[in-house]
Design a protein around this motif. Structure first.
Motif, PDB file in Angstrom:
ATOM      1  N   ILE A  72     -71.861  -4.692  16.266  1.00 32.23           N
ATOM      2  CA  ILE A  72     -70.770  -3.754  16.551  1.00 32.23           C
ATOM      3  C   ILE A  72     -71.343  -2.476  17.148  1.00 32.23           C
ATOM      4  O   ILE A  72     -70.828  -1.947  18.136  1.00 32.23           O
ATOM      5  N   LEU A 128     -73.954 -10.123   7.488  1.00 30.07           N
ATOM      6  CA  LEU A 128     -73.037  -8.992   7.568  1.00 30.07           C
ATOM      7  C   LEU A 128     -73.699  -7.818   8.286  1.00 30.07           C
ATOM      8  O   LEU A 128     -73.114  -7.201   9.177  1.00 30.07           O
ATOM      9  N   LEU A 159     -64.875  -9.588  12.174  1.00 28.89           N
ATOM     10  CA  LEU A 159     -65.427  -8.268  12.455  1.00 28.89           C
ATOM     11  C   LEU A 159     -65.458  -7.928  13.938  1.00 28.89           C
ATOM     12  O   LEU A 159     -65.317  -6.771  14.314  1.00 28.89           O
ATOM     13  N   ARG A 206     -69.712  -1.569  20.765  1.00 28.81           N
ATOM     14  CA  ARG A 206     -68.535  -0.687  20.760  1.00 28.81           C
ATOM     15  C   ARG A 206     -68.553   0.271  21.949  1.00 28.81           C
ATOM     16  O   ARG A 206     -69.558   0.378  22.661  1.00 28.81           O
ATOM     17  N   THR A 257     -74.079  -8.497  11.908  1.00 34.83           N
ATOM     18  CA  THR A 257     -72.814  -8.393  12.638  1.00 34.83           C
ATOM     19  C   THR A 257     -72.435  -6.929  12.859  1.00 34.83           C
ATOM     20  O   THR A 257     -71.978  -6.553  13.946  1.00 34.83           O
ATOM     21  N   TYR A 258     -72.657  -6.086  11.829  1.00 33.11           N
ATOM     22  CA  TYR A 258     -72.375  -4.660  12.019  1.00 33.11           C
ATOM     23  C   TYR A 258     -73.299  -4.070  13.069  1.00 33.11           C
ATOM     24  O   TYR A 258     -72.898  -3.203  13.858  1.00 33.11           O
TER      25      TYR A 258
END
Lengths: 303, 376
Positions: free
Chosen positions: A124, A117, A249, A128, A120-121
């Protein structure tokens, strides 16, 4: 080993724990879910196992088949990209000086030390619009513009009036990037194991017989590392096929994979029978992939 | 021992391989140091030396698998020093054979031709010819894991020869075979070389292999070439203590030059009562240190002193006897300070009782042409 026969009771005693564990927490729940896939909903939460095949029929609706197809394509792309990216990495580790090899292998498995998790963030944050990838590109854009101004070309706005950040997140590309990132170690490690066993003199013999480096790679290295390629492909394809966190996600509205649909059935849609049917279809798909592998490897003379 | 290769470079042809000033360094370690070497067309040439002497590195530089740090390699007149392996007119038989395990015997042998884009039916014809040459007819369809070590080596040989290289390089080709097969393969390699007429360069650490097969031998030690000579010359006229010691068995006696004139040298050797006299062309300065190398089979062993006793005779006592079948080797103590002298004598009769045995007092003698005086 001989003691197994003499101390049969001890053997059973030791084997009892894991067997009970697996039966209670793996086989029984799996069987329950399998039964649910033949059940009908009664009201909001109640189910009745009626032996109906409606759930499977619904799962074969073009809508869901499309999601299955997309999942296979995503997993397949992940497999291919991982192979293309992973092969040079594995080769580099094999040909690195021996004292560097453990360090490099450690770097490959280092991501496993962090929760998926969090990783994966972190991805991001990289992808982004106001993320590190775009910051880096913007920096290059600024530098190039400064250079152009110095050359007296500043007023022409050759690179556009302002930096346009790339849309890297919430689309299919982001999902593939994420899946490759997560599964790359599963490709590199079996490839490394296969390449490490490769006798260097075979490559030298190919060169000696007139092959270019590239030709020697294609005719000697690749065929002889086929067991590693197949293992790596399977190890990447199967978990990628069932991944749900990454598309959830990183993906956009149209990047849903089958595991996301299954999750929704069990949670928000509260349709366990349909979710169970989809789960088992996914499992059969995985078995099909493994069967294909067995057929392929038999055709290769048992590698 | 063969002396057939005594004529080193055939005719007035230019040499096929010319190496000059060749060096190879790995970090601070110097594997090959300043090697100069010429190998003639159609020669069977051996690089001989102990492990780590640089012979394999030298061979790999000929193949293009290592690039030299300094110096040049010319093959058939063309500078090949920095040309990669796949562009050189040489082929190699690897120590491990390096037969491709995922290809049939035919595909292995045809590999090089396929790379060169030779038409398919010609590949098949030439590969089968090459297989016949190494006596593997009928093995074309086999896979390498169905072959014995000796057969795999033949595949490697055929695979290298089918490309008709100007030079065939062989890296310890016999080391992985068992003793009987090795003997047979020596003869076969020599015959094969005569048949195809290609220059063979073989690397070996086994002196009997080099002596029995090669026309000329380069003895290497610590990256340097010690001596280049035909087998008989190497054995009878070694140029240094290293070569004398490495090739065959030898008694090395240290001494001081007492006189040197008329092609004869007289040495005083500590531990030996009478001086040693040897025929020697050069005249080393009186008083300098030199060594006499005496082969065990060239020393006479007798119960009574023989001939003129003022030189080349020494008395001693048999300390050890080794029976080797065709010969017996006597280890004779001639002085408490010197190593035992080895003397071998042929067992010509089927004697039940040896002429000499443990603790026997004996006399050793030799003639002035038997040994070699070495100055280094």
């Amino acid at each position: 080993m001989e003691n197994w026969r003499r101390g049969r009771s001890a053997f059973w005693l030791i084997g009892l724990g894991p067997t009970v564990w697996l039966v209670l927490f793996f086989l029984v729940p799996l069987a329950i879910v399998w039964l649910y896939s033949f059940a009908e909903l009664r009201g909001l939460v109640d189910m009745e196992v009626t032996g109906t095949l409606d759930n499977y029929a619904r799962a074969l609706d073009p809508l869901y088949l499309g999601v299955f197809g997309k999942s296979v394509v995503f997993a397949g792309l992940t497999m291919v990209v991982s192979l293309i990216v992973g092969f040079p990495v594995a080769l580099a580790i094999v040909f690195a000086p021996p004292r560097w090899r453990p360090v490099l292998l450690l770097l490959v498995i280092l991501p496993f030390w962090t929760n998926l998790l969090i990783r994966t963030y972190a991805l991001i944050a990289v992808l982004r619009v106001r993320g590190f990838a775009n910051f880096t590109l913007e920096w290059f854009w600024d530098q190039s513009n400064t250079l152009l101004s110095l050359l007296g070309l500043g007023s022409y706005q050759l690179l556009g009036e302002r930096f346009e950040p790339l849309e890297l997140l919430y689309n299919n590309t982001a999902v593939i990037i994420g899946l490759v990132y997560v599964h790359l170690p599963f490709m590199v490690l079996p490839l490394y194991a296969a390449l490490e066993k490769l006798d260097r003199s075979l490559i030298e013999a190919a060169l000696d017989l007139g092959a270019s480096q590239w030709r020697a790679f294609l005719t000697v290295v690749v065929p002889l590392s086929m067991p590693g390629i197949v293992s790596g492909a399977i190890l990447v394809f199967i978990p990628a096929l069932g991944s749900f966190l990454t598309p959830d996600l990183l993906g956009g509205t149209d990047s849903q994979m089958i595991a996301n649909v299954i999750e929704r059935q069990f949670k928000s849609a509260n349709d366990w029978p349909f979710g169970a049917a989809l789960s088992f279809l996914l499992m059969y798909l995985t078995f099909a992939a493994l069967a294909l592998r067995a057929v392929v490897s038999r055709g290769r003379g048992g590698i | 021992m063969s002396t057939s290769g005594a004529a080193p470079i055939a005719g007035n042809d230019a040499p096929i391989i010319e190496i000059s000033g060749l060096c190879k360094r790995f970090g601070s370690f110097s594997a090959v140091e300043d090697v100069d070497l010429k190998i003639g067309r159609g020669e069977f040439f051996a690089l001989l030396g102990p492990s780590g002497c640089g012979k394999t590195t030298l061979l790999r530089m000929l193949a293009g698998l290592e690039l030299p740090s300094e110096g040049t390699i010319r093959i058939d007149g063309q500078d090949m020093s920095l040309v990669p392996a796949n562009k050189r007119p040489v082929n190699m038989v690897f120590q491990s054979y390096a037969v491709f395990p995922h290809m049939s015997v035919l595909d292995n042998v045809g590999y090089g031709l396929r790379i060169d884009g030779v038409p398919r039916d010609e590949i098949r014809r030439r590969a089968e010819e090459a297989l016949a040459l190494v006596k593997l007819d009928g093995f074309a369809a086999r896979r390498p894991d169905q072959l014995s070590g000796g057969q795999r080596q033949r595949v490697a040989l055929a695979r290298a020869l089918v490309k008709r290289p100007k030079v065939l390089l062989l890296d310890e080709p016999l080391s992985a075979l068992d003793a009987k097969l090795r003997e047979a393969m020596r003869l076969e390699l020599v015959n094969l070389q005569e048949t195809v007429g290609i220059t063979f360069v073989i690397v070996t650490h086994d002196q009997s292999e080099a002596l029995s097969m090669a026309g000329r031998i380069a003895v290497m030690n610590q990256g340097q070439v010690q001596q280049i000579a035909p087998p008989a010359e190497l054995y009878e006229f070694p140029s240094s203590r290293f070569v004398a010691d490495f090739i065959g068995s030898v008694n090395m006696i240290e001494g001081r030059i007492e006189s040197a004139s008329n092609g004869r040298v007289r040495l005083a050797c500590p531990g030996i009562a009478t001086p040693i006299e040897m025929e020697h062309e050069a005249a080393p300065p009186v008083g300098s240190t030199a060594w006499v190398a005496l082969r065990p089979e060239k020393i006479d062993i007798t119960k009574e002193p023989t001939g003129e006793a003022d030189a080349n005779t020494v008395s001693g006592m048999v300390e050890e006897v080794t029976y080797l079948g065709e010969t017996s080797v006597y280890h004779v103590r001639i002085s408490p300070d010197l190593p035992l002298m080895k003397v071998s004598s042929a067992n010509l009769d089927r004697v039940t009782r040896r002429a000499f045995t443990w603790e026997d007092p004996v006399y050793l003698s030799w003639t002035a042409t038997c040994g070699v005086v070495l100055e280094r």
